[in-house]
Design an enzyme around this catalytic site. Structure first.
Site: not given
Length: 276
Positions: A239, A141, A218, A111, A75, A164, A23, A216, A96
């Site tokens: 991202g 996300a 990065y 987000d 999340k 599903a 991160s 998304m 988030n």
């Protein structure tokens, strides 16, 4: 961490996910803390499982941390554990951001804000209102991004390996969302957003010229997905723009302060170059 400013009164927040070592959020928030001369720290937490994440939230309720950014796979659990939730979090059933105060937990989702700010920065001519948008994935996300796109007037088409799970997401988000196979979904799309944690398999021969392609992810900054799109001459959004877009509302929620002005793209690009 803001050097030389950590005292017994330090404000502590962080990010929870597994994995979380990749991160860039600690780089952003600790740079802001240092630039603002704030007595505080933003640290990573990697709970081993759902029980570990619940224990971390309990620590927040107990006043040990001010708040958390939350990333995969927690999340939806973050939203479920909250006492209150903003409209953005309720729309998507995920969060988030968790803010702790007086033993209670407030869930929020930035987000979607990040996604829309990223599009505005790197694809400023794109207008999704009334147009088809393809979202690859059906996780947290994808939920947040789809919610923001719906609010902007888009008609969202979900493409996911587990139909599903995609149908559940569509049912939660309402009539503006359909679950479709990739080939059919790409027809007439103005935007394709990758919300998967793994590189998607997409036939770019089916993508119309001018379609904006966003990832998304990065890290790496130029993913194989974005490179394939650029090789076809398609406009792209990385991202990093989304991460930067959601960072300011996160900082304000967690530290109860506005962030100082910094060139985050330059800061993060330099960091990525040093760590790859």
């Amino acid at each position: 961490m803001s050097q030389g400013r950590i005292t017994g009164a330090a404000r502590v927040a962080g990010i929870a996910g597994n994995p979380v070592a990749h991160s860039l959020s600690p780089v952003i928030h600790n740079a802001w803390l240092e630039a603002g001369g704030v007595d505080g720290a933003y640290v990573p937490f990697a709970p081993a499982d759902a029980a570990g994440f619940e224990a971390l939230v309990a620590a927040g309720r107990a006043g040990l941390i001010l708040g958390l950014n939350v990333t995969a796979p927690f999340k939806e659990q973050a939203f479920a554990l909250a006492d209150e939730a903003t409209a953005a979090a309720r729309l998507t059933g995920s969060a988030n951001i968790l803010q702790f105060a007086k033993g209670r937990v407030l869930a929020d989702s930035s987000d979607g804000v990040g996604l829309m700010r990223g599009l505005a920065e790197q694809a400023p001519d794109l207008d999704v209102s009334g147009r088809a948008v393809v979202v690859l994935g059906a996780g947290g996300a994808a939920r947040a991004g789809s919610g923001a796109l719906i609010e902007a007037g888009a008609k969202v088409r979900i493409v996911n390996r587990s139909r599903a799970r995609a149908e559940t997401l569509a049912a939660d988000l309402g009539r503006s969302v359909r679950v479709m196979e990739a080939g059919q979904a790409l027809e007439g799309a103005a935007l394709i957003v990758n919300a998967l944690s793994v590189p998607p398999q997409l036939d770019f021969d089916l993508v119309a010229p001018g379609t904006v392609v966003m990832d998304m992810t990065y890290k790496p900054l130029e993913t194989a997905f974005l490179k394939a799109a650029r090789d076809r001459g398609l406009p792209t959004v990385d991202g990093l723009s989304m991460l930067i877009g959601q960072a300011a509302p996160s900082f304000e929620a967690l530290f109860r302060l506005p962030p100082p002005r910094l060139d985050l793209r330059a800061l993060l690009t330099a960091h990525l170059e040093q760590t790859t």
